[in-house]
Design an enzyme around this catalytic site. Structure first.
Site, PDB file in Angstrom:
ATOM      1  N   ASP A   1      16.642  -1.090 -15.966  1.00 45.12           N
ATOM      2  CA  ASP A   1      16.131  -2.403 -15.851  1.00 45.12           C
ATOM      3  C   ASP A   1      15.438  -2.776 -17.233  1.00 45.12           C
ATOM      4  O   ASP A   1      15.555  -2.089 -17.646  1.00 45.12           O
ATOM      5  CB  ASP A   1      14.208  -1.917 -14.763  1.00 45.12           C
ATOM      6  CG  ASP A   1      15.013  -2.534 -13.028  1.00 45.12           C
ATOM      7  OD1 ASP A   1      15.835  -2.818 -12.770  1.00 45.12           O
ATOM      8  OD2 ASP A   1      14.170  -1.723 -11.979  1.00 45.12           O
TER       9      ASP A   1
ATOM     10  N   LYS B   1      15.075  -7.367 -14.348  1.00 48.48           N
ATOM     11  CA  LYS B   1      15.092  -8.797 -14.258  1.00 48.48           C
ATOM     12  C   LYS B   1      13.745  -9.913 -14.779  1.00 48.48           C
ATOM     13  O   LYS B   1      12.504  -8.328 -14.408  1.00 48.48           O
ATOM     14  CB  LYS B   1      14.414  -9.016 -12.913  1.00 48.48           C
ATOM     15  CG  LYS B   1      15.810  -8.570 -12.007  1.00 48.48           C
ATOM     16  CD  LYS B   1      15.387  -8.405 -10.849  1.00 48.48           C
ATOM     17  CE  LYS B   1      15.121  -7.283  -9.876  1.00 48.48           C
ATOM     18  NZ  LYS B   1      15.374  -6.039 -10.049  1.00 48.48           N
TER      19      LYS B   1
ATOM     20  N   MET C   1       1.923  -5.587 -11.756  1.00 45.17           N
ATOM     21  CA  MET C   1       2.848  -7.521 -11.786  1.00 45.17           C
ATOM     22  C   MET C   1       1.198  -8.650 -11.609  1.00 45.17           C
ATOM     23  O   MET C   1       1.812  -9.466 -11.101  1.00 45.17           O
ATOM     24  CB  MET C   1       3.459  -7.146 -11.008  1.00 45.17           C
ATOM     25  CG  MET C   1       4.663  -6.748 -11.198  1.00 45.17           C
ATOM     26  SD  MET C   1       6.110  -6.679  -9.721  1.00 45.17           S
ATOM     27  CE  MET C   1       5.340  -6.233  -8.411  1.00 45.17           C
TER      28      MET C   1
END
Length: 487
Positions: free
Chosen positions: A260, A282, A395
């Protein structure tokens, strides 16, 4: 030029030649009754030697070591006949003249001898030992010092799983079979490479010895698993030393590393040098690789017979979309394993000294994400926050204002303590403290660009607030409850 070259050559060569003595069933004599003798008995006790201790009296530490090592004690002053038939001798009499007596006697009898802490008298040295019988690694402290030797030993202990010896014994049990049924040296080399780093090793390290033996038999029969293997590994919050030992080992075994964006380069670099690296990072609003494509990559690489590591930030099972990848691997018939990592909430709590649960304050913990799969802010956990649970929001920086608004609309006190931790457990970590009302402006800050974990709840008042910046610029992060308040 030649002189400097010779000096360089000498500096890169050893003054000792490492060897291993065969001592199983043979007499090894330790002369001395103190704690130094105890240390040697503990070391030799890692072997199947017949240990004999020669000393008029034994210290309590030596007596315990002797009992554990099943050593024989001869309660006499040292004499030459005590060394008869010995494979090795050690002198730990803690007196130079007495040690020299043992050394000279042993040399006269042709017996290699070691005088503890007297390197000038030694025929051989002993160092730190990593025991994974029948595998052993020895590190001599001569020249580098005992502290560095112990440090090196600790690193090797970490890299060699306890089951390494079990794997070695399993390999030994198949050695003759392999020699008979796999005549080509190159084929044998490939087989053993797969044996020690493929499904056989994987099952052994997991403690599934029957499965390991069956996998070894399939390997020898030419029915090795052609679909490869996938490990879904949590890389933790980013600090290299928070990676688990299992994750480190598997990174060294991987043929392919799929990683990632949030996994630091230093962690990816811990993989095998010749392993292929496939970035699938991402970022919010800028997905370089779709989740569906990631699933395809994992299955396709494993189908080539490769060992694949899917490296995820934090823990793969907490907002890591591991569930979707597991479903894809199951559908493709690819074997896999999940290796947990340190999730951001735990790393952030440790750095900021937030007790996520605290007696009398909070007895439940909620992991929440700032978005659902459609990008909407999730409101379902508001009621849990109202009931006193600590809420860790992943997040959540960009939606911090909406989160705060929803919680206030649900009835949560605007003065509820809040802390946001950016880049948890990394060198560039920052923490921000304030109240729920301050969180409404946090998402607008343009000086916070790293991954953020937000903790909401009364436990925040007990954190290391003195190190935190204010959540809202130009305001103080002070909270009325002391971090030292009794729970």
């Amino acid at each position: 030029m030649g002189r400097h070259s010779n000096e360089f050559d000498r500096s890169t060569r050893l003054d000792v030649f490492p060897t291993f003595h065969k001592v199983a069933g043979r007499r090894v004599v330790v002369v001395g009754g103190g704690d130094e003798a105890a240390a040697k008995v503990r070391l030799i006790g890692e072997t199947n030697a017949d240990i004999v201790i020669v000393a008029r009296d034994m210290s309590p530490a030596l007596a315990r070591a002797a009992e554990k090592a099943r050593a024989r004690h001869i309660a006499e002053d040292f004499a030459a006949h005590h060394l008869a038939g010995a494979a090795l001798a050690f002198s730990a009499r803690e007196d130079e003249a007495l040690d020299r007596e043992v050394v000279e006697t042993a040399r006269d009898m042709g017996i290699p001898v070691n005088a503890v802490d007297r390197p000038e008298l030694c025929d051989f040295y002993t160092g730190a030992l990593v025991n994974r019988a029948p595998v052993a690694v020895a590190i001599t402290s001569t020249g580098v010092g005992p502290v560095l030797a112990r440090h090196i030993r600790a690193r090797i202990e970490a890299l060699l799983p306890r089951e390494t010896g079990t794997l070695a014994r399993l390999a030994e049990s198949f050695r003759e079979t392999v020699s008979s049924f796999v005549p080509s040296p190159e084929s044998r080399r490939r087989l053993w490479a797969s044996f020690f780093s493929g499904p056989v090793a994987h099952a052994t390290y997991a403690g599934r010895t029957d499965e390991a033996r069956a996998a070894a038999q399939r390997l020898i029969n030419g029915a090795a698993d052609e679909t490869g293997f996938v490990w879904l590994i949590g890389a933790g919050p980013g600090a290299e030393d928070l990676l688990t030992l299992r994750a480190q080992r598997l990174l060294q075994e991987a043929d392919v590393i799929v990683h990632d964006r949030l996994v630091p380069d230093a962690v990816v670099a811990m993989g095998r040098r010749d392993a292929a690296r496939i970035p699938v990072g991402k970022a919010k609003g800028a997905h370089s690789v779709t989740q569906g494509r990631i699933n395809e990559i994992l299955a396709q690489e494993a189908a080539k017979g490769l060992r694949v590591v899917r490296l995820k930030s934090g823990d793969p099972m907490i907002f890591g979309r591991a569930g979707e990848e597991i479903a894809a691997l199951r559908k493709a018939g690819v074997p896999y394993e999940i290796v947990p990592g340190v999730t951001a909430a735990f790393a952030a709590a440790a750095s900021a000294e937030i007790p996520l649960t605290l007696r009398g304050v909070a007895s439940s913990l909620v992991f929440a994400t700032g978005h659902d799969k459609d990008g909407e802010t999730l409101p379902e956990w508001a009621g849990l926050a109202l009931s006193g649970a600590t809420v860790a929001v992943y997040m959540g920086r960009t939606v911090a204002g909406r989160v705060a608004g929803q919680l206030r609309a649900a009835g949560l006190d605007a003065a509820t303590p809040v802390m946001a931790i950016e880049n948890a457990a990394r060198r560039e970590e920052r923490s921000f403290a304030g109240r729920l009302t301050d969180l409404e402006t946090f998402s607008a800050r343009d000086d916070v660009n790293g991954p953020v974990l937000i903790v909401i709840g009364e436990v925040v008042a007990h954190a290391a607030l003195e190190r935190a910046e204010p959540l809202a610029p130009h305001t103080a992060p002070a909270l009325s409850v002391s971090r030292f308040a009794a729970a």
